[in-house]
Design an enzyme around this catalytic site. Sequence first.
Site, PDB file in Angstrom:
ATOM      1  N   LYS A   1       0.845  -1.207   0.000  1.00  0.00           N
ATOM      2  CA  LYS A   1       0.000   0.000   0.000  1.00  0.00           C
ATOM      3  C   LYS A   1       0.877   1.252   0.000  1.00  0.00           C
ATOM      4  CE  LYS A   1       0.887   1.308   4.479  1.00  0.00           C
ATOM      5  NZ  LYS A   1       1.715   2.444   4.812  1.00  0.00           N
ATOM      6  N   PRO A  47       9.116  -3.925  -0.159  1.00  0.00           N
ATOM      7  CA  PRO A  47      10.242  -3.513   0.681  1.00  0.00           C
ATOM      8  C   PRO A  47       9.973  -3.781   2.162  1.00  0.00           C
ATOM      9  CG  PRO A  47       9.484  -1.682  -0.693  1.00  0.00           C
ATOM     10  CD  PRO A  47       8.602  -2.842  -0.993  1.00  0.00           C
ATOM     11  N   GLY A  97       9.677  -0.488   4.877  1.00  0.00           N
ATOM     12  CA  GLY A  97       9.745   0.566   3.862  1.00  0.00           C
ATOM     13  C   GLY A  97       8.556   1.498   3.860  1.00  0.00           C
ATOM     14  N   GLY A  98       7.607   1.310   4.786  1.00  0.00           N
ATOM     15  CA  GLY A  98       6.423   2.183   4.791  1.00  0.00           C
ATOM     16  C   GLY A  98       5.371   1.728   3.787  1.00  0.00           C
ATOM     17  N   MET A  99       5.477   0.465   3.308  1.00  0.00           N
ATOM     18  CA  MET A  99       4.495  -0.041   2.352  1.00  0.00           C
ATOM     19  C   MET A  99       3.720  -1.232   2.924  1.00  0.00           C
ATOM     20  SD  MET A  99       6.350   0.502  -1.305  1.00  0.00           S
ATOM     21  CE  MET A  99       4.776   0.686  -2.164  1.00  0.00           C
ATOM     22  N   ALA A 100       3.834  -1.410   4.245  1.00  0.00           N
ATOM     23  CA  ALA A 100       3.041  -2.403   4.987  1.00  0.00           C
ATOM     24  C   ALA A 100       3.237  -3.833   4.504  1.00  0.00           C
ATOM     25  CB  ALA A 100       1.555  -2.025   4.971  1.00  0.00           C
ATOM     26  N   SER A 149       2.383  -6.481   7.191  1.00  0.00           N
ATOM     27  CA  SER A 149       0.920  -6.557   7.344  1.00  0.00           C
ATOM     28  C   SER A 149       0.310  -7.305   6.167  1.00  0.00           C
ATOM     29  CB  SER A 149       0.315  -5.149   7.408  1.00  0.00           C
ATOM     30  OG  SER A 149       0.873  -4.430   8.466  1.00  0.00           O
ATOM     31  N   ALA A 150       0.862  -7.075   4.979  1.00  0.00           N
ATOM     32  CA  ALA A 150       0.369  -7.762   3.785  1.00  0.00           C
ATOM     33  C   ALA A 150       0.542  -9.271   3.958  1.00  0.00           C
ATOM     34  CB  ALA A 150       1.122  -7.275   2.548  1.00  0.00           C
ATOM     35  N   ASP A 194      -2.614  -1.974   9.932  1.00  0.00           N
ATOM     36  CA  ASP A 194      -2.603  -1.986   8.466  1.00  0.00           C
ATOM     37  C   ASP A 194      -3.077  -3.314   7.882  1.00  0.00           C
ATOM     38  OD1 ASP A 194      -1.556   0.552   8.513  1.00  0.00           O
ATOM     39  OD2 ASP A 194       0.486  -0.038   7.973  1.00  0.00           O
TER      40      ASP A 194
HETATM   41  P1  ATP Z   1       4.073  -0.033   7.820  1.00  0.00           P
HETATM   42  O1  ATP Z   1       4.008   0.597   6.470  1.00  0.00           O
HETATM   43  O2  ATP Z   1       2.848  -0.878   8.136  1.00  0.00           O
HETATM   44  O3  ATP Z   1       4.471   0.862   8.926  1.00  0.00           O
HETATM   45  P2  ATP Z   1       6.593  -1.166   7.061  1.00  0.00           P
HETATM   46  O4  ATP Z   1       6.361  -1.425   5.609  1.00  0.00           O
HETATM   47  O5  ATP Z   1       7.377   0.045   7.399  1.00  0.00           O
HETATM   48  O6  ATP Z   1       5.212  -1.176   7.798  1.00  0.00           O
HETATM   49  P3  ATP Z   1       7.165  -3.945   7.409  1.00  0.00           P
HETATM   50  O7  ATP Z   1       7.894  -4.340   6.164  1.00  0.00           O
HETATM   51  O8  ATP Z   1       5.746  -4.316   7.492  1.00  0.00           O
HETATM   52  O9  ATP Z   1       7.335  -2.394   7.695  1.00  0.00           O
HETATM   53  O10 ATP Z   1       7.998  -4.598   8.631  1.00  0.00           O
HETATM   54  C1  ATP Z   1       8.329  -3.978   9.807  1.00  0.00           C
HETATM   55  C2  ATP Z   1       9.133  -4.974  10.656  1.00  0.00           C
HETATM   56  O11 ATP Z   1       8.332  -6.120  10.925  1.00  0.00           O
HETATM   57  C3  ATP Z   1      10.371  -5.492   9.946  1.00  0.00           C
HETATM   58  O12 ATP Z   1      11.499  -4.764  10.301  1.00  0.00           O
HETATM   59  C4  ATP Z   1      10.474  -6.940  10.373  1.00  0.00           C
HETATM   60  O13 ATP Z   1      11.426  -7.103  11.398  1.00  0.00           O
HETATM   61  C5  ATP Z   1       9.116  -7.299  10.970  1.00  0.00           C
HETATM   62  N1  ATP Z   1       8.405  -8.366  10.225  1.00  0.00           N
HETATM   63  C6  ATP Z   1       7.751  -9.383  10.781  1.00  0.00           C
HETATM   64  N2  ATP Z   1       7.187 -10.168   9.847  1.00  0.00           N
HETATM   65  C7  ATP Z   1       7.481  -9.641   8.667  1.00  0.00           C
HETATM   66  C8  ATP Z   1       7.161 -10.009   7.329  1.00  0.00           C
HETATM   67  N3  ATP Z   1       6.441 -11.092   7.028  1.00  0.00           N
HETATM   68  N4  ATP Z   1       7.619  -9.206   6.339  1.00  0.00           N
HETATM   69  C9  ATP Z   1       8.338  -8.087   6.641  1.00  0.00           C
HETATM   70  N5  ATP Z   1       8.676  -7.729   7.897  1.00  0.00           N
HETATM   71  C10 ATP Z   1       8.250  -8.478   8.912  1.00  0.00           C
END
Ligand code: ATP
Length: 312
Positions: free
Chosen positions: A11, A107, A110-113, A116-117, A149
Amino acid sequence: MSAITVRVPAKVNLQLAVGPLREDGYHDLVNVFHAVSLFDEVTAAEPFDPAPGRDPSAASLGVRVEGDLAGEVPVSDDNLAVRAARALADRTGRSYRADLLIRKSIPVAGGMAGGSADAAAALVACNELWGLGLPREDLMEIAADIGSDVPFALLGGTAVGTGRGERLAPLETAGVFHWVFALADGGLSTPRVYGECDRLREEAGVAAPTPAVSEALLAALREGDVRALGQALSNDLQPAALALRPSLANTLAAGREHGALGALVSGSGPTCAFLAESAERAHELAALIKNVDGCRSVVTASGPVPGATVAG
Ligand code: ATP
């Protein structure tokens, strides 16, 4: 069925309005989510063979991750896909077993969840693998308990989230929007970026406003007006992400100079998102942004796309 594969999108936040810090440690948000065609795949399979001597009916959830980003993802019980599968099994009150395989393209941090996906994809895959037949509303409830998310990764499309972002209402949109994402080296921790946002506001003596959805953004989405959408993009976390990662300012400026209709940090960053007028312009823009300092790689994608869906 012995294996189920689910494809799930990343997202970008078209608007992220951050209100005051609540007593429970969350912020009140208005979060306009938009699902884009950058996908992880999660396969849930019946475990091959139980280890010799192990009770074959014992609960067991394993996870493996494939792809260039695999090294950045935990393969322990902390993996969000494992947590989601466990939450689903707990809900039924029974022990279930699955081997999860994540093919990672979104990523990490990376702020693209992306995490959560994967959680949303694991819910859909295990619901199917285990023959539970839980309706989407039940999966949405479990998703909201895992993280703010996660429900959107089930829903997909474009939607506005309120509360801590988990109360969702789908939004009407017209047409397809074309994006370029500039991925940065290393991630940014979401709690750290929220903390920096609070700190910057306190330092400036600015009270956090009550978050409200942008009417200009809603109209641009409804009318499929890409120029108006570019103007209406906003992210209250952007100053904090830029304070923690100053090189992102260069990346955003380069995108604007090269004709992006809108440029913003995606969620808590450090991925930067650029809106382009067409698919062709997105490819041209990607080639120009690729060489900017601090940019690890670029990808193009379009949105909106559906949420977690069983593949094939
Ligand atoms: P958001 O946009 O929701 O704030 P994000 O994209 O910044 O999230 P994510 O990639 O969702 O961050 O991951 C954040 C942390 O969660 C990672 O540093 C990792 O240690 C942990 N994590 C646990 N499970 C996973 C997974 N399946 N994929 C990615 N990271 C995961």
